[in-house]
Motif scaffolding. Sequence first.
Motif, PDB file in Angstrom:
ATOM      1  N   PRO A 194       0.813  -1.231   0.000  1.00 39.15           N
ATOM      2  CA  PRO A 194       0.000   0.000   0.000  1.00 39.15           C
ATOM      3  C   PRO A 194       0.844   1.278   0.000  1.00 39.15           C
ATOM      4  N   LEU A 195       2.055   1.207   0.503  1.00 40.05           N
ATOM      5  CA  LEU A 195       2.906   2.399   0.432  1.00 40.05           C
ATOM      6  C   LEU A 195       3.289   2.686  -1.008  1.00 40.05           C
ATOM      7  N   VAL A 196       3.617   1.625  -1.747  1.00 41.19           N
ATOM      8  CA  VAL A 196       4.003   1.806  -3.141  1.00 41.19           C
ATOM      9  C   VAL A 196       2.823   2.263  -3.982  1.00 41.19           C
ATOM     10  N   THR A 197       1.637   1.712  -3.705  1.00 38.84           N
ATOM     11  CA  THR A 197       0.476   2.080  -4.519  1.00 38.84           C
ATOM     12  C   THR A 197      -0.109   3.422  -4.109  1.00 38.84           C
ATOM     13  N   GLY A 198       0.324   3.932  -2.955  1.00 43.69           N
ATOM     14  CA  GLY A 198      -0.246   5.190  -2.495  1.00 43.69           C
ATOM     15  C   GLY A 198      -1.515   4.992  -1.683  1.00 43.69           C
ATOM     16  N   ASP A 199      -1.919   3.740  -1.482  1.00 42.27           N
ATOM     17  CA  ASP A 199      -3.083   3.504  -0.626  1.00 42.27           C
ATOM     18  C   ASP A 199      -2.773   3.954   0.797  1.00 42.27           C
ATOM     19  N   ILE A 200      -1.519   3.792   1.202  1.00 47.72           N
ATOM     20  CA  ILE A 200      -1.059   4.487   2.399  1.00 47.72           C
ATOM     21  C   ILE A 200      -0.198   5.633   1.880  1.00 47.72           C
ATOM     22  N   PRO A 201      -0.755   6.829   1.857  1.00 48.50           N
ATOM     23  CA  PRO A 201      -0.023   7.918   1.192  1.00 48.50           C
ATOM     24  C   PRO A 201       1.160   8.446   2.013  1.00 48.50           C
ATOM     25  N   GLY A 202       1.217   8.101   3.303  1.00 51.92           N
ATOM     26  CA  GLY A 202       2.318   8.632   4.096  1.00 51.92           C
ATOM     27  C   GLY A 202       2.445   7.919   5.425  1.00 51.92           C
ATOM     28  N   VAL A 203       3.553   8.187   6.100  1.00 50.94           N
ATOM     29  CA  VAL A 203       3.773   7.626   7.431  1.00 50.94           C
ATOM     30  C   VAL A 203       4.085   8.778   8.383  1.00 50.94           C
ATOM     31  N   ALA A 204       3.234   8.946   9.382  1.00 50.23           N
ATOM     32  CA  ALA A 204       3.449  10.022  10.349  1.00 50.23           C
ATOM     33  C   ALA A 204       4.115   9.447  11.597  1.00 50.23           C
ATOM     34  N   VAL A 205       5.115  10.132  12.083  1.00 51.40           N
ATOM     35  CA  VAL A 205       5.746   9.747  13.339  1.00 51.40           C
ATOM     36  C   VAL A 205       5.457  10.868  14.334  1.00 51.40           C
ATOM     37  N   ILE A 206       4.592  10.590  15.301  1.00 51.47           N
ATOM     38  CA  ILE A 206       4.209  11.635  16.261  1.00 51.47           C
ATOM     39  C   ILE A 206       4.930  11.354  17.569  1.00 51.47           C
ATOM     40  N   LEU A 207       5.574  12.391  18.050  1.00 54.02           N
ATOM     41  CA  LEU A 207       6.522  12.186  19.137  1.00 54.02           C
ATOM     42  C   LEU A 207       6.297  13.225  20.233  1.00 54.02           C
ATOM     43  N   GLY A 208       6.187  12.761  21.472  1.00 49.93           N
ATOM     44  CA  GLY A 208       6.101  13.688  22.600  1.00 49.93           C
ATOM     45  C   GLY A 208       4.689  13.934  23.071  1.00 49.93           C
ATOM     46  N   LYS A 209       4.526  15.031  23.772  1.00 49.35           N
ATOM     47  CA  LYS A 209       3.249  15.311  24.402  1.00 49.35           C
ATOM     48  C   LYS A 209       2.559  16.481  23.716  1.00 49.35           C
ATOM     49  N   ALA A 210       1.348  16.230  23.210  1.00 46.10           N
ATOM     50  CA  ALA A 210       0.582  17.290  22.559  1.00 46.10           C
ATOM     51  C   ALA A 210       0.121  18.287  23.611  1.00 46.10           C
ATOM     52  N   PRO A 211      -0.190  19.540  23.194  1.00 43.02           N
ATOM     53  CA  PRO A 211      -0.651  20.536  24.166  1.00 43.02           C
ATOM     54  C   PRO A 211      -1.802  19.986  25.004  1.00 43.02           C
ATOM     55  N   THR A 212      -2.761  19.317  24.345  1.00 43.17           N
ATOM     56  CA  THR A 212      -3.837  18.675  25.103  1.00 43.17           C
ATOM     57  C   THR A 212      -4.068  17.296  24.519  1.00 43.17           C
ATOM     58  N   ALA A 213      -4.730  16.445  25.277  1.00 44.04           N
ATOM     59  CA  ALA A 213      -5.048  15.104  24.776  1.00 44.04           C
ATOM     60  C   ALA A 213      -5.945  15.206  23.553  1.00 44.04           C
ATOM     61  N   GLU A 214      -6.849  16.184  23.555  1.00 38.88           N
ATOM     62  CA  GLU A 214      -7.744  16.371  22.414  1.00 38.88           C
ATOM     63  C   GLU A 214      -6.946  16.694  21.151  1.00 38.88           C
ATOM     64  N   ASP A 215      -5.922  17.523  21.311  1.00 41.94           N
ATOM     65  CA  ASP A 215      -5.068  17.856  20.152  1.00 41.94           C
ATOM     66  C   ASP A 215      -4.435  16.596  19.580  1.00 41.94           C
ATOM     67  N   ALA A 216      -3.948  15.741  20.476  1.00 47.08           N
ATOM     68  CA  ALA A 216      -3.280  14.522  20.029  1.00 47.08           C
ATOM     69  C   ALA A 216      -4.251  13.657  19.230  1.00 47.08           C
ATOM     70  N   VAL A 217      -5.442  13.459  19.796  1.00 48.19           N
ATOM     71  CA  VAL A 217      -6.418  12.598  19.135  1.00 48.19           C
ATOM     72  C   VAL A 217      -6.854  13.210  17.796  1.00 48.19           C
ATOM     73  N   ALA A 218      -7.087  14.519  17.789  1.00 46.19           N
ATOM     74  CA  ALA A 218      -7.519  15.165  16.551  1.00 46.19           C
ATOM     75  C   ALA A 218      -6.462  14.991  15.461  1.00 46.19           C
ATOM     76  N   LEU A 219      -5.211  15.126  15.836  1.00 43.94           N
ATOM     77  CA  LEU A 219      -4.138  14.996  14.849  1.00 43.94           C
ATOM     78  C   LEU A 219      -4.080  13.559  14.302  1.00 43.94           C
ATOM     79  N   VAL A 220      -4.126  12.599  15.216  1.00 44.13           N
ATOM     80  CA  VAL A 220      -4.088  11.196  14.793  1.00 44.13           C
ATOM     81  C   VAL A 220      -5.255  10.898  13.862  1.00 44.13           C
ATOM     82  N   LYS A 221      -6.425  11.359  14.260  1.00 44.09           N
ATOM     83  CA  LYS A 221      -7.611  11.076  13.440  1.00 44.09           C
ATOM     84  C   LYS A 221      -7.532  11.744  12.066  1.00 44.09           C
ATOM     85  N   SER A 222      -6.945  12.929  12.016  1.00 45.53           N
ATOM     86  CA  SER A 222      -6.859  13.614  10.721  1.00 45.53           C
ATOM     87  C   SER A 222      -6.000  12.793   9.752  1.00 45.53           C
TER      88      SER A 222
END
Lengths: 707, 313, 452
Positions: free
Chosen positions: A126-154
């Motif tokens: 799926p990475l080659v086909t673009g079905d997975i268009p990218g890989v995000a590496v999220i590191l550390g503590k988001a300002p709020t838990a809601e921010d973290a979840v919103a980012l992951v969900k996006s």
Amino acid sequence: MTLFDVVFKGNDAVYGLTEGAINDAIAKYGEEKAVGFPDTAYCLPCYYSVTGVKVTNLKELKEALGVVKTLMTREQKLNDAFMSGVATALCAEFIEALKYIDGAAPYAEPYYGHLADAIIRELGVPLVTGDIPGVAVILGKAPTAEDAVALVKSYQAQGILVTLVGECIEQCQSLGLNMGYGVRVVPLGADVTSVIHVVSVALRAALIFGNVEPGDSASLMKYTMERVPAFVNAFAPLNEVIVACGAGAIALGFPVITNEETFRVPKSLIVQKDVSKFNATSLEARDIKIKITKIDIPVAFASAYEGEIIRRGDMQVEFDGSRVDCFELVHNRDMSEIEDHHFELIGPDFDEFPVGSKQSIGYIVEVAGKNMQADFEPVFERKFHSYINCIEGVMHTGQRDMIRIRISKATFEAGFRAKDLAEVLYARIKSEFDAVVDKCQVKIYTKAEDCTKLRHEMAIPMFDKRDERLSSLTDETVDVYYSCIMCQAFSPSHVCVVTPERLGLCGAVSWFDAKATNELDPAGPCQVITKERPINELIGEYEDVNEAVRKFSQGALEDVSLYSIMEKPMTSCGCFECICGIEPFSNGVIIANREYAGMTPLGMSFSELASMTGGGVQTPGFMGHGKHFIASKKFMKAEGGVERIVWMPKDLKDTVAEKLNATAKELYGIDNFTDMIGDETIATDPETLVAFLTEKGHPALGLDPLM
Amino acid sequence: MPFNRKPQKFNASIREVEIGVGEKAIKIGGENVFPFYTFDGDLGNTPKVGVEISDLGLDNPVPGISAYYEGCTTAAEMAKKAAEMEGADFLALSLEGGDPNGANKSVDELIAVVKEVAEAVDLPLVVEGSKNVEKDSELLPKVAEALQGKNVLILSAKEENYKAIGAAAGLAYNQKVGAESAVDINLAKQLNVVTTQLGVKPESIVMNVGTATAGYGYEYVVSTMDRIKAAALSQSDATLQMPIITPVSAETWGVKESISEEADAPEWGSREERAIAMEIETAAADLMAGSNAVILRHPQSVATIAKMIKELA
Amino acid sequence: MALNGIQIFKLTPKKNCKECGCPTCMAFSMKVAQGALELSKCPYMSQEALDSLSEATAPPMKSIKVGAGDNEYTLGGETVLYRHEKTFVSKTRYAVSVCTDMADDAAEAKLAEVSKVDYERIGEQMKVEMVYVNCGSGASADKYVELVKKAAATGRTLVLGVKDVEIAKAALEVCKDGKPVLNGADASNYAEMSKVATDAGVVLGVSGANLDELYDTVAALEKSGNKNLVLDTTGATIKETFANTVEVRRAALKNEDRTFGYPSIVNVSRLARDDRHMAQALASVFTMKYGSIVVLPGMDYADALPLYGLRQNLFTDPQKPMKVAPGVYPLNGADENSIIVTTVDFALTYFVVSGELERSGVPINLVINDAGGLSVLTSWAAGKFSSGSIAKFFKEEVEGKLKCRKMIIPGKVAVLKGDLESKLPGWEIIVAPREAVELVKFFKDMQANGEL
């Protein structure tokens, strides 16, 4: 302290930790103790990828650390920082490897830690086909838990694979976010060193999918840079260790986006204070395009609706460019001026118009992209007709500022509004032209006064500018031509050479079209032909062109001239709009177009001429071409140009008269040249034609003999 | 004065591709002459013949085929029997049951069949997809994964799904990739180009340049293959030097000459003989045009074509 | 190297007298360059011009006519080795073989079988054109002549496989009016055989133990003035025969060695012996690769259906696609109320679409329009498959015959829907999918939705 110093300091810290950990382990287990990760053939994956050396026990690990040390040079240079970043990553791998000694399972739910080879093979596709268009590496503590979840969900919504390191995992857990490999959200571990497990995925992908030789670190980094669409989102605060790891990420081509005010490195270390914009910033930085699979409108979108006619009685509203001011436009903008998928309606929506009324509309599709060129604007714009017609219950005719759109009552009642029109344009442009369009937004104007103003002040000047560019473009002013082999399916050896002044003989492929086709589909039917090695400028023969023609005709064709019909004329497929052929008695050429069914003074009809000229074979004296080529200054330039034209069907003559007369005036100072040209109402045999030409004093009669 | 022979010598040759493992592994391609032009030079590996079986078992079979597979109840049993067929060089397993417009079997169900067949035979294996591009882009990567280490040929990656199938078969699991295009030299070339750009090695690609039954637009097949071989050899076009495999039976058994029962067309005679002839004559023509491997169904066709190749090579 | 039209034109009298049947000298020249007209049709060509042109325009491979009347066939005259380069002009002709070694009743049964295969396919009549009558070793002249007479009674053009000069002479006595081929010359008898053939006014078949011998024999025959030849390239084995046949054709067309510029006879019957399936395979091989006359052990429908299909495809003009006749084609037992699907007359489109429609099992009237034999998009682009042309065709040819007023048009010309609705009042226009393979599902869905 410079950014370099921060990296070095973080690197030194991690190195110190690693050295201590390895020494402790040796003290505890002895040098021969095996180290490694489970379920991988590439131990230790990162170190092996970079150096080509496998590590199997603590003794070798210790030696490897010595190698890592050599990477840690300390000059204030970019390469030193990158190498220190890589060294930091390798140290992290060593520390992580030690956790797995004796078959330990250091990571428990929800953490994954090391990922098996099988997962990489599975992710690779799926990475080659673009079905997975990218890989995000999220590191550390988001300002709020809601921010973290919103980012992951996006990211999740875009199909991007998310890996999490550190406190953001707990934040997501606290809000009950469903995590796991199955939903493409992978919590790696709580320690910052666990980030190495995603790096390990990227590097093993290069070995497996990129055929990169272990130890060939240049190819390795080239592969991760070009083919692994990963990026890092690192939340503030950043410590030196994270910055050092970040340098490693950047060395692999993965940009780091952070909300901490820190050093900025264009395209690599990007500060975005607003965490809610991490997603957009990251995608732009890593050049990730999200595929559009579905157009979200309340009615169907399919080619089956292309031929629908909306009758007056069925019509909810009509936009009619012939009565009121309307226009459609593609506008190339700067990347910073566009917010992708933004839509703006300026004026009333469709439900505010009286039923059956005639209104103004203007829609501007603004696009931007690293490879976008203003020359593609008209190419996209010409597609609007088909896009809009494919909407169920919407009819579109015309182009530019002469458009007419009707929306049916049924489609309106289904909820179709201006934003849906915009959505279709956005989705189609983004998916069809994704090679060049990175961002796209749509503005629709429906107030009469806006439409009037924009039409006259913006649209028409742009159309004029384009026309001017088109007419001022000559074969001499461009550096390359294009080949076109779209019709080789039925004319195997034919190759069109498309130049600014000589469009494809089907009449459908201009130089701009060919150029756009080439950019959009680099392996496709239109290829670049250079013109650096002229052989004979008069007939337009180039060594480069000949080479290209030989190649694309698979050797069937040796050489062609661009401007002669007598010497090595260009071949014809079967789909030419017109044929010209020499008429020996008047020393000129006649032209017949496909629509003309009658006889020509050559004694052959269009179809007879076509059967002799087609098939990709050079037929001196005869040549297929497009209608627009007739008025070109390059039309049989080698034999004297358009003044050789002695006859063409009346309809064709009327169609090209204006431009042809202009060309004749410019080249020879002849006024109303078409009056001297015969047609079927004047002659269909050579004798009558010659008599007519003599009476008119046609210049061809006095030219050098054609043969 | 003797006849002055002028052999056509080429500096280029068709790539050699190996399929399968162990003693029964086959190689196709490798020639640097036109098809069967032994009088010009080296034919490389002789063309190979494959036997096609389907996950759906026998669909509307003729008596000769029913008799041959008599007593077989599973695909694996059929595979074993097919592998014993006289003249068979490889086995082709069609997963047509995966077609969403047909039986629409699940990927898991089909993978089970694939594994079962692969375990039953030691002949090299070619796996044909469901012909549905979406389904194949899900199914064939799984097939490639399930058959790791067997060096199978996966048919086929098309323009629409070459990334998924090419990456899985050609990169992740080291199988061979079949690149299928629709009877047009430029499409074939373009697909090879983009597949190699993906990272698949040229020596892991076999082309299926499209096929037809004799009489059904077959001239396009001939001209496409003629032109591909000419470009590959005389123009040294490296992007067209992959060997060609042609799934003959899937086409020939679907035309009315092979389907109509004797009752519907009494003057035509035995349906079985007609179907065999359609298969044999189409396969022979494919081989003449440049196929390096053909896939057939009927034991008679397999034996005849294998014998013909032996006689000509 | 062939001359182009302009080069030929320069040698014409340039007086547009029209006596050749062409309106202008230029039109005449172009036709000669194409090979569509003989240079000699121009009464005013100077001898000098004729001489210089005949050498240049002489084909690399001769066209040889065999048979008489309706059974006259032209062999050879090819100019290319691959059909995409130009066009293969003379179809491979098939002969069924009988031999004096066969029992009388077996030979008669075989001859009776010859006329069984006779059918039309896309405007072409498919049948066995020839009978190869072989004279077994030791057969008497009487026995052979008897068999020749029986073979001649089939009405097919004969190829006489006989090496004995006297027997050949006797056989020709009874069949020479049918212009058979006398396939009997070799290195040992060519002079006498050539005389027999020339006297009877028939084409001589030449064979040799190998290509060198064949080459020398042909050269000797040409020297003696006989250029009315076909070359039997059959060797001892399949491999040798294939090599001979390809080498001969390639020598003529690629290497311009005109000694081998003659049509070929390939005796598959001899190579395949009793293996009927091998004969099928080889029939296909030598249709693909350069057999002008292919001799087969027999011909039934199983042999014929793929073989004639292959030949029809192979010998089409690559620039002129095959066409099917416009009209209504009822499928799956359709009657006048069955739904209508319409498309173009390009043969490939017809085959693909009708195949899918048949698979759907739904009774359908397939209406084929006259679209100049072009594919859907090509004919649409050329204006030959427009709402106007479809509407006209339906009004003239369909409305009187069929009662259904639902028409399904190809997905690729969805744009025609609106126009068609206005030009054909009372008709419902439905757009089909873009690709034929989706038709079965399309009809399945229509059935499920109760639209059929």
